[in-house]
Design an enzyme around this catalytic site. Sequence first.
Site, short mmCIF file in Angstrom:
data_model
loop_
_atom_site.label_atom_id
_atom_site.label_comp_id
_atom_site.label_asym_id
_atom_site.label_seq_id
_atom_site.Cartn_x
_atom_site.Cartn_y
_atom_site.Cartn_z
N ASP A 272 0.87 -1.18 0.00
CA ASP A 272 0.00 0.00 0.00
C ASP A 272 0.91 1.23 0.00
O ASP A 272 2.12 1.14 0.20
CB ASP A 272 -0.97 -0.01 1.19
CG ASP A 272 -2.20 0.86 0.89
OD1 ASP A 272 -2.12 1.75 0.02
OD2 ASP A 272 -3.25 0.66 1.52
C1 BGC Z 1 -5.10 3.15 -0.10
C2 BGC Z 1 -5.17 2.12 -1.20
C3 BGC Z 1 -4.99 2.77 -2.54
C4 BGC Z 1 -3.68 3.51 -2.57
C5 BGC Z 1 -3.37 4.15 -3.90
C6 BGC Z 1 -3.89 4.05 -0.25
O1 BGC Z 1 -3.98 5.14 0.61
O2 BGC Z 1 -5.08 2.50 1.14
O3 BGC Z 1 -6.40 1.44 -1.13
O4 BGC Z 1 -5.04 1.80 -3.56
O5 BGC Z 1 -3.72 4.52 -1.57
O6 BGC Z 1 -4.20 5.21 -4.19
#
Ligand code: BGC
Length: 746
Positions: A272
């Site tokens: 993540d």
């Molecule tokens: C979120 C993810 C997301 C990623 C990219 C993160 O803050 O937890 O679900 O895919 O950002 O945008």
Amino acid sequence: MNQMKKAAPAALVPSETEVAARVEVLLAQMSLEEKVGQLNQVGGAEFAPGPNAENQIRQGTAGSVLWLNDTKRFNELQKIAIEESPSGIPLLFALDVIHGYRTIFPVPLAMASSWDPGVAEKSQAVAAREARAAGLHWTFGPMVDIARDARWGRIVEGAGEDPFLGAAMAAAQVRGFQGNDLSDPERLLACAKHFAGYGASEGGRDYDPVYLSETQLRNIYLPPFEAAVKAGVATFMSAYMDLNDVPASANRLLLRQVLRQEWGFTGFVVSDAFAVGNLLVQGHARDRRDAARRGIKAGVNMDMSSYTYTENLAGLVAEGILSVAEIEEMVRPILALKVKMGLFEHPYVDEGLLAQVVAQPEHRQTSHWAAQRSMVLLKNEGGLLPLKKDMKKVAVIGPLADSREATEGSWMVFGHKPAAVTVLQGIRARLPDAQVTYAPGPEIQRDIPSWFESAMAGTTRKPTQTPDEAEAAFQNAIETARAADLAVMVLGESAEMAGEAASRASLDLPGRQEELLKAIAALGRPVVLVLLNGRPLSVNWAAEHIPAILEAWEPGTEGGHAVADILFGDVNPGGKLPVSFPRKGSHAPLYYARNLTHSPEGSPMYNPRYWDGLPVPLYPFGYGLSYTTFEFSNLEVSAPQVKVGSSVNVSLDVTNTGSLAGDEVVQLYIHQRWGSDSRPMRELKGFERVTLQPGETKRITLRLGPDELGYWSTNAGGWIQEAATFDIWVGADSLATLHAELEVVG
Ligand code: BGC
């Protein structure tokens, strides 16, 4: 589709051996820095933290780009990667396409309310077609986290509380995004996230640690992820938080043992955002160098924008702490997917394609249909609904009644401008000859501004009404309702109240909405409540006093039309809740599949536990009404006794006993009466949504086999299926009463 300029043709699908051979040729020509570069995902937007994306691409130290949504820019950056970087390896462009790209679909929690995997599959197929035409290759979806705590804001992104329904929706979304062939130019790579347990954060507070026993993990939180693997998902995203004190993004048990060894996953894992760098904050890594080492050791292939890998991996190899072979092991699946997608042959996107793809009427139609199937009728006292179409004066009231944002809902694609048909517009379109008045009432204000919201929107929403203006709006709403024959109140949560970093301590209607509802109900006109929201809400007062309540969730581009279809009876609602609705935020986590210590509620032995209210749901899991009625009968189990390892069929008749055609979701629940471990009082193990004409009966057969009857046992330390007596219930929700027994023998 025929008239349209086609996307690049699919390349001939290469065999696994051909792909592997091509990857080895590429690896042989790449420097260590380039190999590490493939493991690096760079932020492509202006705001994105980190080194300049374009330079990194030129140097061959970027494998993928995210937070960019600009077709022309995709081609520009791709050209740099292909023509200027040392090995000319194409980039993967990634973004969160969660419930639509231009055509927005109901939020995933709503799609799950359809209890129709076809809704999720078809919706995500359209999302993929549009996003791919814009130049994207990869979506960070589906989110398959089980969520049993309605306070957690990200409950909106998943399929709710149940592993069986969650697994069905996970697989359907993967099929929708990816199709059968990764080289299909109308599909995206999917990403099952957030591995794993993220939905169980303590107190429902986003990002907080998660403590789950292996039993809970295996039986409840992992099944949707395993279903995604079985459906062929190309990538996984590791979660942010600590799982049992080990950060999910450095968790070898999850990423090495479960995902790769047990499930045989051959794609790649992206962390993540910033999660590899976060290993320091989490107190797991000594420094960034150590974080990079831990990420690789745990099997995180790609570092999402913390730049920990590009900073440290080459040095770690030079010092002999990591080997080139370990780096190559991480690079291979990334290159393999680029080969399988045909990106080397077709790296660019036709910049005129998106406009044609988006204009296809089928896209809006699919969204409209998905919204109709996703809505849940919670109450309809005295048959107030469906409304008559010859109504003269209707007041549409509430801060969400004309909100495009709330209609499209949480997780907008970066840079997307909401363009949904609102409930007000939908009702106006349905009643061209009536007087449809509108008053928004006081706006919904967030108590504490969210950093996430400001990062996504570039600004934090500020209240626009002063207290005096809010009071005037309140009074105006009452007067507007007073002048009408009926009020449709559109209440719930504003779009940014659910989603990432959007947990809520209370599940009540925020702001002055309930006060307004009470004031308008007191006028004595009939009131219909339409809810737009991204999580269960404890609408206790409304459930008691308002005759008709429709849970419309955040229904997407065609949401307002779909609400009108249902309110005026052109569509008979058939959705069911994929989550229990608690009566209070403090009852969360609340879910139907609980273990029992005392007899269930309702029996004399029931111990209410709280002094101040029964902790039973306001609306149970699986619940939803229709404008017609159904009866279940003739339940039959194909054999009263069955051996461990074999299957039985459970059959029943479902009859439409009303006078309108409608849909029912037949649900099958089981309970194992004794065994190595205590088992939940009920678990969903089968369902089917059926359409029945008035008077029609259909015989439904659902199968129970070792997968449904077995479980992960703490006492046995593994998967088991036991000889025991099982209760079987079938019916219209998790309180189903039609009962049979099954004897499983050794
Ligand atoms: C979120 C993810 C997301 C990623 C990219 C993160 O803050 O937890 O679900 O895919 O950002 O945008």
